[in-house]
Design an enzyme around this catalytic site. Structure first.
Site, mmCIF file in Angstrom:
data_model
loop_
_atom_site.group_PDB
_atom_site.id
_atom_site.type_symbol
_atom_site.label_atom_id
_atom_site.label_comp_id
_atom_site.label_asym_id
_atom_site.label_seq_id
_atom_site.Cartn_x
_atom_site.Cartn_y
_atom_site.Cartn_z
ATOM 1 N N ARG A 1 0.883 -1.177 0.000
ATOM 2 C CA ARG A 1 0.000 0.000 0.000
ATOM 3 C C ARG A 1 0.920 1.227 0.000
ATOM 4 N NH1 ARG A 1 -3.537 -2.960 -1.370
ATOM 5 N NH2 ARG A 1 -5.443 -3.496 -0.242
ATOM 6 N N ASP B 1 3.245 0.104 -7.594
ATOM 7 C CA ASP B 1 1.885 -0.245 -8.014
ATOM 8 C C ASP B 1 0.858 0.499 -7.162
ATOM 9 O OD1 ASP B 1 0.015 -1.878 -9.539
ATOM 10 O OD2 ASP B 1 -0.375 -2.974 -7.683
ATOM 11 N N GLU C 1 -4.589 7.546 -4.566
ATOM 12 C CA GLU C 1 -4.932 6.845 -5.816
ATOM 13 C C GLU C 1 -6.292 7.329 -6.304
ATOM 14 O OE1 GLU C 1 -4.596 2.611 -5.302
ATOM 15 O OE2 GLU C 1 -2.539 2.759 -4.595
ATOM 16 N N HIS D 1 -2.192 0.438 -9.654
ATOM 17 C CA HIS D 1 -2.747 -0.544 -8.703
ATOM 18 C C HIS D 1 -3.350 -1.715 -9.488
ATOM 19 C CE1 HIS D 1 -4.341 -1.019 -4.354
ATOM 20 N NE2 HIS D 1 -4.207 -2.203 -4.927
HETATM 21 P P1 NAD Z 1 -0.612 -12.293 3.647
HETATM 22 O O1 NAD Z 1 -1.500 -12.090 4.816
HETATM 23 O O2 NAD Z 1 -0.480 -13.647 3.043
HETATM 24 O O3 NAD Z 1 0.879 -11.829 4.044
HETATM 25 C C1 NAD Z 1 1.172 -10.676 4.777
HETATM 26 C C2 NAD Z 1 2.484 -10.926 5.526
HETATM 27 O O4 NAD Z 1 2.907 -9.703 6.120
HETATM 28 C C3 NAD Z 1 2.376 -11.944 6.650
HETATM 29 O O5 NAD Z 1 3.444 -12.870 6.552
HETATM 30 C C4 NAD Z 1 2.547 -11.100 7.919
HETATM 31 O O6 NAD Z 1 3.217 -11.808 8.961
HETATM 32 C C5 NAD Z 1 3.438 -9.999 7.401
HETATM 33 N N1 NAD Z 1 3.435 -8.818 8.257
HETATM 34 C C6 NAD Z 1 2.442 -8.311 9.017
HETATM 35 N N2 NAD Z 1 2.872 -7.229 9.682
HETATM 36 C C7 NAD Z 1 4.160 -7.045 9.325
HETATM 37 C C8 NAD Z 1 5.148 -6.086 9.673
HETATM 38 N N3 NAD Z 1 4.893 -5.112 10.553
HETATM 39 N N4 NAD Z 1 6.382 -6.193 9.124
HETATM 40 C C9 NAD Z 1 6.651 -7.190 8.260
HETATM 41 N N5 NAD Z 1 5.753 -8.139 7.888
HETATM 42 C C10 NAD Z 1 4.527 -8.054 8.423
HETATM 43 O O7 NAD Z 1 -1.064 -11.226 2.565
HETATM 44 P P2 NAD Z 1 -0.756 -11.153 0.995
HETATM 45 O O8 NAD Z 1 -1.866 -11.784 0.237
HETATM 46 O O9 NAD Z 1 0.656 -11.566 0.736
HETATM 47 O O10 NAD Z 1 -0.917 -9.573 0.766
HETATM 48 C C11 NAD Z 1 -0.085 -8.653 1.482
HETATM 49 C C12 NAD Z 1 -0.602 -7.252 1.263
HETATM 50 O O11 NAD Z 1 -0.393 -6.885 -0.091
HETATM 51 C C13 NAD Z 1 -2.105 -7.069 1.495
HETATM 52 O O12 NAD Z 1 -2.395 -6.809 2.849
HETATM 53 C C14 NAD Z 1 -2.435 -5.895 0.610
HETATM 54 O O13 NAD Z 1 -2.309 -4.691 1.315
HETATM 55 C C15 NAD Z 1 -1.391 -5.945 -0.479
HETATM 56 N N6 NAD Z 1 -1.984 -6.367 -1.747
HETATM 57 C C16 NAD Z 1 -1.855 -5.539 -2.803
HETATM 58 C C17 NAD Z 1 -2.418 -5.891 -4.017
HETATM 59 C C18 NAD Z 1 -2.215 -5.025 -5.213
HETATM 60 O O14 NAD Z 1 -3.047 -5.055 -6.113
HETATM 61 N N7 NAD Z 1 -1.136 -4.278 -5.280
HETATM 62 C C19 NAD Z 1 -3.158 -7.067 -4.136
HETATM 63 C C20 NAD Z 1 -3.242 -7.920 -3.047
HETATM 64 C C21 NAD Z 1 -2.659 -7.550 -1.838
#
Ligand code: NAD
Length: 311
Positions: free
Chosen positions: A228, A252, A257, A276
């Site tokens: 994000r 991204d 946005e 995005h």
């Molecule tokens: P996920 O829940 O599988 O993984 C998130 C990881 O982040 C977990 O391993 C968690 O332990 C870790 N985490 C939490 N707090 C943390 C911190 N303070 N420092 C380091 N690591 C930390 O989620 P995911 O499916 O891999 O998605 C991750 C994020 O990516 C989502 O929350 C979303 O914001 C973003 N995302 C963006 C898009 C996009 O279109 N760009 C699409 C999907 C997800």
């Protein structure tokens, strides 16, 4: 529809009309126990969907195709006691491929070749300006979840040494050299050529990549953000790109946005922007429905704990 009826025989299915002004009558909303936001997106669909779901007084469970649920619309469901589950993982592959694509655009001279191509100019990059070898460089992935793990797996195929950051300790099958807990980012940044952001936006991660962290990166390092925009201090990022401290970025997601037309990011050389949209792939809806929603529907029917339940 057939798959839903197989997962829960006899279930009554209401489909919100495919129209931004689409409404379900109040007596129908009263019968809604579960809602699935399938990501069948067209303008304003989300607004009419969430209005309908909020207007369903007996709603008990909402499943969304999204991975990140930092949008306040989701908090309102949690606050009224609705169980919320996500499809985190369903877009991990295309997003990770976009990250690797961004890395290759920046690591290999594609931007330079493309600029010359537009001028019909045959301009080989001379050996004296050859880019550094990618193999042996160091990547830190902040958020070693579904997306981060796939990025790490692919990056290792290019010979990068990958460090993952997440709360839980290293597991045997993690495709990384080491796993570090959050809280040491400035230190880790000193030995990072590629900083990948794939963590959720939380109180802990808002502004996590501060000016100090960016300046701790070695000169010429890169930032790749698919998490994000608010995870990064965007003004400090722009400054570090402008003065050449950073070698480039693939972005991204942005603090605002759509990215406003006046943002300097649009014009900076060595910045690759996707709106995005890093996840876009034809298989996402099928993966979210078959891989997450339907199995969760079956679990809900059996009274079991859901996968990807938000707490
Ligand atoms: P996920 O829940 O599988 O993984 C998130 C990881 O982040 C977990 O391993 C968690 O332990 C870790 N985490 C939490 N707090 C943390 C911190 N303070 N420092 C380091 N690591 C930390 O989620 P995911 O499916 O891999 O998605 C991750 C994020 O990516 C989502 O929350 C979303 O914001 C973003 N995302 C963006 C898009 C996009 O279109 N760009 C699409 C999907 C997800």
């Amino acid at each position: 529809r057939a798959a839903i009826e197989t997962a829960w025989p006899g279930i009554e299915l209401l489909v919100l009309p495919a129209d931004p002004a689409g409404r379900l009558p109040a007596e129908a909303l009263e019968r809604v126990d579960f809602a699935y936001f399938s990501g069948d997106v067209y303008p304003d669909y989300s607004r009419s969907f969430f209005a309908a779901a909020q207007g369903a007084p007996n709603l008990r469970w909402l499943h969304t195709f999204n991975a990140g649920v930092d949008n306040p619309v989701f908090r309102r469901f949690l606050d009224r006691g609705v169980v919320l589950s996500t499809s985190s993982g369903s877009t991990a592959q295309p997003i990770a491929q976009s990250v690797i694509g961004g890395m290759l655009l920046l690591a290999r001279p594609f931007l330079r070749w493309a600029a010359a191509q537009r001028r019909r100019a045959w301009e080989p990059v001379p050996a004296s300006e050859a880019p550094a070898d990618l193999a042996g460089q160091r990547m830190t992935v902040v958020g070693l979840g579904a997306i981060g793990t796939e990025v790490a797996r692919l990056a290792r195929a290019f010979g990068l040494a990958v460090t993952g950051v997440r709360r839980s300790p290293r597991r045997e099958d993690d495709p990384v050299e080491r796993v570090e807990p959050p809280g040491r980012l400035e230190e880790l940044a000193r030995e990072t050529d590629w900083l990948v952001l794939a963590c959720p936006l939380t109180e802990e991660t808002r502004g996590l990549v501060s000016e100090r962290v960016l300046r701790a990166l070695p000169r010429g390092a890169y930032v790749l953000n698919v998490a994000r925009g608010e995870v990064v201090d965007e003004a400090a990022l722009i400054a570090a790109l402008r003065d050449g401290h950073l070698g480039g970025a693939y972005l991204d997601v942005f603090a605002t946005e759509p990215l406003p037309p006046e943002s300097p990011l649009w014009e900076l050389p060595n910045v690759v922007i996707s709106p995005h949209n890093s996840a876009v792939a034809a298989g996402n809806e099928r993966r979210a429905t078959e891989g997450y929603f339907l199995p969760n529907l079956a679990r809900m029917r059996r009274g079991e704990r859901l996968v990807n339940e938000v707490r």
